[in-house]
Write a protein that holds these residues in place. Structure first.
Motif, PDB file in Angstrom:
ATOM      1  N   ASP A   1      95.967 -44.488 -29.463  1.00  0.00           N
ATOM      2  CA  ASP A   1      95.818 -43.925 -30.807  1.00  0.00           C
ATOM      3  C   ASP A   1      95.638 -42.401 -30.812  1.00  0.00           C
ATOM      4  O   ASP A   1      95.397 -41.804 -31.846  1.00  0.00           O
ATOM      5  N   GLY A   2      95.740 -41.769 -29.639  1.00  0.00           N
ATOM      6  CA  GLY A   2      95.741 -40.318 -29.580  1.00  0.00           C
ATOM      7  C   GLY A   2      94.379 -39.665 -29.437  1.00  0.00           C
ATOM      8  O   GLY A   2      94.282 -38.440 -29.430  1.00  0.00           O
ATOM      9  N   ARG A   3      93.304 -40.438 -29.323  1.00  0.00           N
ATOM     10  CA  ARG A   3      91.985 -39.830 -29.132  1.00  0.00           C
ATOM     11  C   ARG A   3      91.860 -39.202 -27.755  1.00  0.00           C
ATOM     12  O   ARG A   3      91.118 -38.252 -27.573  1.00  0.00           O
ATOM     13  N   LEU A   4      92.582 -39.734 -26.774  1.00  0.00           N
ATOM     14  CA  LEU A   4      92.572 -39.182 -25.417  1.00  0.00           C
ATOM     15  C   LEU A   4      93.969 -38.627 -25.142  1.00  0.00           C
ATOM     16  O   LEU A   4      94.945 -39.374 -25.096  1.00  0.00           O
ATOM     17  N   THR A   5      94.060 -37.312 -24.991  1.00  0.00           N
ATOM     18  CA  THR A   5      95.367 -36.674 -24.821  1.00  0.00           C
ATOM     19  C   THR A   5      95.589 -36.110 -23.425  1.00  0.00           C
ATOM     20  O   THR A   5      96.700 -35.742 -23.079  1.00  0.00           O
ATOM     21  N   ILE A   6      94.513 -36.015 -22.644  1.00  0.00           N
ATOM     22  CA  ILE A   6      94.612 -35.494 -21.283  1.00  0.00           C
ATOM     23  C   ILE A   6      93.957 -36.516 -20.357  1.00  0.00           C
ATOM     24  O   ILE A   6      92.839 -36.965 -20.616  1.00  0.00           O
ATOM     25  N   MET A   7      94.657 -36.854 -19.287  1.00  0.00           N
ATOM     26  CA  MET A   7      94.117 -37.817 -18.332  1.00  0.00           C
ATOM     27  C   MET A   7      92.930 -37.191 -17.607  1.00  0.00           C
ATOM     28  O   MET A   7      93.033 -36.066 -17.122  1.00  0.00           O
ATOM     29  N   PRO A   8      91.810 -37.895 -17.562  1.00  0.00           N
ATOM     30  CA  PRO A   8      90.645 -37.363 -16.828  1.00  0.00           C
ATOM     31  C   PRO A   8      90.993 -37.140 -15.361  1.00  0.00           C
ATOM     32  O   PRO A   8      91.706 -37.944 -14.760  1.00  0.00           O
ATOM     33  N   THR A   9      90.486 -36.065 -14.793  1.00  0.00           N
ATOM     34  CA  THR A   9      90.790 -35.781 -13.394  1.00  0.00           C
ATOM     35  C   THR A   9      90.130 -36.793 -12.467  1.00  0.00           C
ATOM     36  O   THR A   9      90.687 -37.140 -11.438  1.00  0.00           O
ATOM     37  N   ASP A  10      88.949 -37.279 -12.843  1.00  0.00           N
ATOM     38  CA  ASP A  10      88.288 -38.329 -12.071  1.00  0.00           C
ATOM     39  C   ASP A  10      88.213 -39.568 -12.968  1.00  0.00           C
ATOM     40  O   ASP A  10      87.221 -39.785 -13.671  1.00  0.00           O
ATOM     41  N   LEU A  11      89.278 -40.358 -12.944  1.00  0.00           N
ATOM     42  CA  LEU A  11      89.371 -41.510 -13.825  1.00  0.00           C
ATOM     43  C   LEU A  11      88.254 -42.516 -13.570  1.00  0.00           C
ATOM     44  O   LEU A  11      87.682 -43.073 -14.499  1.00  0.00           O
ATOM     45  N   ARG A  12      87.930 -42.733 -12.313  1.00  0.00           N
ATOM     46  CA  ARG A  12      86.886 -43.699 -11.975  1.00  0.00           C
ATOM     47  C   ARG A  12      85.555 -43.303 -12.625  1.00  0.00           C
ATOM     48  O   ARG A  12      84.889 -44.121 -13.269  1.00  0.00           O
ATOM     49  N   ALA A  13      85.179 -42.046 -12.491  1.00  0.00           N
ATOM     50  CA  ALA A  13      83.932 -41.576 -13.095  1.00  0.00           C
ATOM     51  C   ALA A  13      83.994 -41.691 -14.622  1.00  0.00           C
ATOM     52  O   ALA A  13      83.009 -42.055 -15.273  1.00  0.00           O
ATOM     53  N   HIS A  14      85.150 -41.411 -15.186  1.00  0.00           N
ATOM     54  CA  HIS A  14      85.323 -41.501 -16.641  1.00  0.00           C
ATOM     55  C   HIS A  14      85.132 -42.950 -17.115  1.00  0.00           C
ATOM     56  O   HIS A  14      84.418 -43.195 -18.089  1.00  0.00           O
ATOM     57  N   ILE A  15      85.763 -43.885 -16.421  1.00  0.00           N
ATOM     58  CA  ILE A  15      85.668 -45.310 -16.793  1.00  0.00           C
ATOM     59  C   ILE A  15      84.222 -45.793 -16.630  1.00  0.00           C
ATOM     60  O   ILE A  15      83.692 -46.491 -17.497  1.00  0.00           O
ATOM     61  N   TYR A  16      83.578 -45.415 -15.526  1.00  0.00           N
ATOM     62  CA  TYR A  16      82.191 -45.818 -15.313  1.00  0.00           C
ATOM     63  C   TYR A  16      81.292 -45.246 -16.417  1.00  0.00           C
ATOM     64  O   TYR A  16      80.383 -45.918 -16.902  1.00  0.00           O
ATOM     65  N   GLY A  17      81.552 -44.002 -16.811  1.00  0.00           N
ATOM     66  CA  GLY A  17      80.787 -43.393 -17.899  1.00  0.00           C
ATOM     67  C   GLY A  17      80.995 -44.125 -19.214  1.00  0.00           C
ATOM     68  O   GLY A  17      80.041 -44.343 -19.979  1.00  0.00           O
ATOM     69  N   MET A  18      82.233 -44.519 -19.481  1.00  0.00           N
ATOM     70  CA  MET A  18      82.517 -45.290 -20.692  1.00  0.00           C
ATOM     71  C   MET A  18      81.774 -46.626 -20.663  1.00  0.00           C
ATOM     72  O   MET A  18      81.224 -47.065 -21.681  1.00  0.00           O
ATOM     73  N   ALA A  19      81.763 -47.277 -19.493  1.00  0.00           N
ATOM     74  CA  ALA A  19      81.067 -48.563 -19.357  1.00  0.00           C
ATOM     75  C   ALA A  19      79.571 -48.379 -19.591  1.00  0.00           C
ATOM     76  O   ALA A  19      78.935 -49.198 -20.268  1.00  0.00           O
ATOM     77  N   GLN A  20      79.028 -47.308 -19.042  1.00  0.00           N
ATOM     78  CA  GLN A  20      77.606 -47.031 -19.215  1.00  0.00           C
ATOM     79  C   GLN A  20      77.288 -46.804 -20.694  1.00  0.00           C
ATOM     80  O   GLN A  20      76.284 -47.301 -21.208  1.00  0.00           O
ATOM     81  N   GLN A  21      78.143 -46.054 -21.389  1.00  0.00           N
ATOM     82  CA  GLN A  21      77.943 -45.828 -22.820  1.00  0.00           C
ATOM     83  C   GLN A  21      78.034 -47.137 -23.593  1.00  0.00           C
ATOM     84  O   GLN A  21      77.274 -47.369 -24.534  1.00  0.00           O
ATOM     85  N   ARG A  22      78.970 -47.973 -23.187  1.00  0.00           N
ATOM     86  CA  ARG A  22      79.148 -49.274 -23.840  1.00  0.00           C
ATOM     87  C   ARG A  22      77.874 -50.117 -23.691  1.00  0.00           C
ATOM     88  O   ARG A  22      77.420 -50.736 -24.651  1.00  0.00           O
ATOM     89  N   LEU A  23      77.294 -50.117 -22.493  1.00  0.00           N
ATOM     90  CA  LEU A  23      76.063 -50.868 -22.257  1.00  0.00           C
ATOM     91  C   LEU A  23      74.897 -50.264 -23.044  1.00  0.00           C
ATOM     92  O   LEU A  23      74.104 -50.987 -23.645  1.00  0.00           O
ATOM     93  N   ALA A  24      74.798 -48.934 -23.040  1.00  0.00           N
ATOM     94  CA  ALA A  24      73.700 -48.260 -23.735  1.00  0.00           C
ATOM     95  C   ALA A  24      73.764 -48.508 -25.248  1.00  0.00           C
ATOM     96  O   ALA A  24      72.736 -48.642 -25.910  1.00  0.00           O
ATOM     97  N   ALA A  25      74.968 -48.591 -25.776  1.00  0.00           N
ATOM     98  CA  ALA A  25      75.138 -48.806 -27.214  1.00  0.00           C
ATOM     99  C   ALA A  25      75.026 -50.282 -27.589  1.00  0.00           C
ATOM    100  O   ALA A  25      75.006 -50.624 -28.773  1.00  0.00           O
ATOM    101  N   GLY A  26      75.010 -51.142 -26.581  1.00  0.00           N
ATOM    102  CA  GLY A  26      74.901 -52.572 -26.849  1.00  0.00           C
ATOM    103  C   GLY A  26      76.151 -53.157 -27.485  1.00  0.00           C
ATOM    104  O   GLY A  26      76.073 -54.090 -28.285  1.00  0.00           O
TER     105      GLY A  26
END
Length: 160
Positions: free
Chosen positions: A60-85
């Motif tokens: 949907d265009g919210r992410l326009t540049i690939m993160p340089t460290d994709l693994r860290a980005h995905i882990y951060g997203m997962a952590q946010q997902r857990l924190a937000a419940g």
């Protein structure tokens, strides 16, 4: 390579995410166990849901540049997902589900050859050379033209 990956994701080719999941699921499960006391099955679900969130951000265009460290980005997203419940396997918003359903209906209106060409290119990730060989075209140029023609047909159906 990274820009090409985003392009593939935007058009629906999820092979990159599938490969990432297969390569990372065990390591992710260990991380989730240590950091959040999640059992492996829940960790795998969390990774799947997080990768789907990542895909939706790209599509949907919210992410326009690939993160340089994709693994860290995905882990951060997962952590946010857990924190937000955020609940596991949260359904798509109605507008996105409707858009995808409409696109699928239109895709099914294309001829079998166009469906096969687009599936090979976008979902299997075949380049024009491989696509041409699979479809029996004389060369990659013909394959590219056929793919473009099929996309044009799909676009025309979409804009009617």
């Amino acid at each position: 390579m990274l820009a090409e990956t985003l392009t593939h994701l935007r058009v629906g080719n999820q092979k990159f995410l599938t490969d990432f999941y297969q390569r990372s699921r065990l390591l992710f499960a260990r991380w989730a166990q240590r950091q959040h006391k999640l059992p492996p099955a829940q960790a795998h679900e969390l990774l799947q849901d997080t990768l789907l969130d990542f895909y939706d951000q790209v599509a949907d265009g919210r992410l326009t540049i690939m993160p340089t460290d994709l693994r860290a980005h995905i882990y951060g997203m997962a952590q946010q997902r857990l924190a937000a419940g955020v609940p596991a396997q949260q359904p798509l918003p109605a507008a996105e589900a409707s858009r995808r359903q409409r696109l699928l209906v239109l895709f099914n209106q294309l001829g079998a050859d166009c469906q096969q060409v687009l599936t090979y290119f976008y979902f299997s990730g075949y380049n024009a050379q491989t696509l041409g060989a699979k479809m029996g075209y004389p060369n990659a140029t013909v394959a590219r033209r056929q793919k473009n023609s099929c996309l044009r047909k799909l676009y025309d159906l979409l804009t009617k």
